[in-house]
Design a protein around this motif. Structure first.
Motif, short mmCIF file in Angstrom:
data_model
loop_
_atom_site.label_atom_id
_atom_site.label_comp_id
_atom_site.label_asym_id
_atom_site.label_seq_id
_atom_site.Cartn_x
_atom_site.Cartn_y
_atom_site.Cartn_z
N TYR A 34 0.81 -1.21 0.00
CA TYR A 34 0.00 0.00 0.00
C TYR A 34 0.85 1.27 0.00
O TYR A 34 0.42 2.31 -0.48
N PRO A 39 -2.64 5.42 -2.57
CA PRO A 39 -3.97 5.76 -3.07
C PRO A 39 -4.35 7.20 -2.75
O PRO A 39 -3.96 7.74 -1.71
N LEU A 63 -8.76 -6.69 4.03
CA LEU A 63 -8.95 -5.26 4.23
C LEU A 63 -9.31 -4.95 5.68
O LEU A 63 -8.81 -3.99 6.27
N VAL A 68 -7.34 -1.21 6.01
CA VAL A 68 -7.04 -0.55 4.74
C VAL A 68 -8.07 0.53 4.41
O VAL A 68 -7.72 1.66 4.04
N LEU A 69 -9.35 0.22 4.57
CA LEU A 69 -10.38 1.20 4.24
C LEU A 69 -10.38 2.35 5.25
O LEU A 69 -10.66 3.50 4.89
N ARG A 72 -7.75 4.57 3.98
CA ARG A 72 -8.12 5.21 2.71
C ARG A 72 -9.26 6.21 2.89
O ARG A 72 -9.38 7.17 2.13
N VAL A 248 -13.42 2.83 -5.28
CA VAL A 248 -12.42 2.66 -4.23
C VAL A 248 -12.45 1.24 -3.68
O VAL A 248 -11.41 0.59 -3.51
N GLU A 251 -10.92 -1.16 -6.17
CA GLU A 251 -9.47 -1.04 -6.19
C GLU A 251 -8.84 -1.79 -5.02
O GLU A 251 -7.88 -2.56 -5.20
N GLU A 252 -9.36 -1.55 -3.83
CA GLU A 252 -8.74 -2.15 -2.65
C GLU A 252 -8.98 -3.65 -2.58
O GLU A 252 -8.10 -4.41 -2.16
N ARG A 255 -6.55 -5.18 -5.06
CA ARG A 255 -5.19 -5.15 -4.51
C ARG A 255 -5.01 -6.24 -3.45
O ARG A 255 -3.97 -6.90 -3.38
N ALA A 256 -6.02 -6.38 -2.60
CA ALA A 256 -5.95 -7.41 -1.57
C ALA A 256 -5.83 -8.79 -2.20
O ALA A 256 -5.04 -9.63 -1.74
#
Length: 356
Positions: A34, A39, A63, A68-69, A72, A248, A251-252, A255-256
């Protein structure tokens, strides 16, 4: 007999040490991943985001476990609620207690037929090997045709429900010629171990846990019967007021998944530590799971989901016929450029219909 998902293979201290080591390594990899991604901040993010998940929701769990969120979306209060199965999750979503969540193919059909307010927003690739119809190791049942007249446990309205429908179709057995026993996974496991049912239609990780602990026979997996598709669902309010947030999340989640694929062993330890499942169980169900980026729903997957809905309507299991496409959210043509990377392979470069 125990009805827990799995039985430990190592002593507790060793298992916890291994899980901590794997989780720490995965945390370092995630942090590096990350940091490279850097981001951008999200404009107009909601004040709160309530996410529903199950133990099998691998990308969501990654996540959640690493905030992560929350990183973000610093202006958003992110809440996480765990559910045993998709029908319960979608009931909460339709009641206004959730904003976003992941389920299998059948729960959204039942919710739409009941007039619930929700939207399909994304999908993961098919996972046909991740669900199965199980029988005890010493069962006389040898083929799908042998299910006629038998008691079969399943969660009503779950992906396992559709798996059983397709299995009976293949065997030429009418739904009225079996005895469905509607049970949540934990209760179904107990009934299966007591042999008060003849078979059990179930999905991972419950499938993997049972497979490794009591060694049932697999009468059939979903291969050749159902794609066992997974869908991200959202409230209508979320997609109408915060469509940029869906991008969003895509995307996450993607990525995860990339990190899970590149750091498989570390991901297994992370998920084992989170769920309380033995690492061997997590490894088994992760091994059956293909790479699972999040995409928009293309025509092929909508058509596949329509077949699920039509099958349940023909059986009289849902009260009315539904048109799946009516609740499939898509970005508007003006927004589509931002979502092009999430288009399904069946519709590259093709702008979908305007959003609902």
């Amino acid at each position: 007999m125990s009805t827990s998902l799995s039985r430990p293979r190592f002593n507790r201290g060793r298992r916890q040490a291994l899980q901590l080591l794997g989780t720490t390594a995965f945390s370092w990899a995630l942090a590096a991943h990350y940091a490279q991604a850097q981001p951008a901040a999200v404009a107009g993010a909601p004040a709160q985001l309530r996410i529903g998940y199950q133990k099998s929701a691998v990308n969501l769990v990654v996540l959640k476990q690493h905030g992560v969120l929350e990183k973000r979306l610093p202006q958003t209060k992110v809440s996480w609620l765990e559910f045993p199965a998709g029908p319960q999750l979608l009931e909460a979503l339709s009641a206004g207690s959730l904003d976003f969540g992941l389920t299998g193919d059948s729960p959204p059909v039942f919710a739409q037929a009941a007039g619930k307010e929700l939207r399909y927003v994304g999908a993961e690739p098919p996972k046909p090997e991740s669900s199965a119809i199980l029988v005890p190791a010493d069962s006389p049942l040898q083929s799908l045709a042998d299910l006629k007249g038998k008691r079969i446990a399943l969660q009503k309205g779950s992906s396992a429900h559709y798996l059983l429908v397709r299995a009976l179709d293949k065997a030429g057995i009418a739904w009225t010629d079996i005895q469905p026993v509607y049970l949540a996974p934990a209760d179904a496991r107990a009934a299966f171990e007591r042999k008060s049912v003849d078979a059990w239609a179930i999905w991972d990780p419950y499938y993997a846990a049972t497979e490794l602990s009591i060694h049932p026979r697999v009468l059939s997996s979903g291969e050749g019967l159902t794609g066992n598709n997974s869908f991200y669902l959202a409230s209508r309010g979320l997609v109408e007021r915060h469509p940029q947030l869906i991008k969003v999340l895509f995307e996450e989640l993607t990525r995860a998944d990339q990190l899970v694929q590149s750091s498989r062993q570390e991901a297994v330890q992370l998920l084992a530590a989170f769920s309380g499942l033995d690492a061997s169980v997590v490894s088994r169900f992760i091994g059956r799971r293909p790479s699972s980026p999040t995409t928009l729903l293309g025509p092929a997957i909508v058509a596949d989901q329509q077949r699920v809905a039509d099958a349940f309507f023909r059986l009289g299991v849902i009260p009315r016929q539904v048109r799946v496409a009516d609740i499939v959210w898509q970005p508007s043509p003006a927004e589509y450029a931002g979502y092009a990377q999430f288009a399904t392979p069946a519709t590259p470069g093709q702008a979908p219909a305007a959003k609902l």
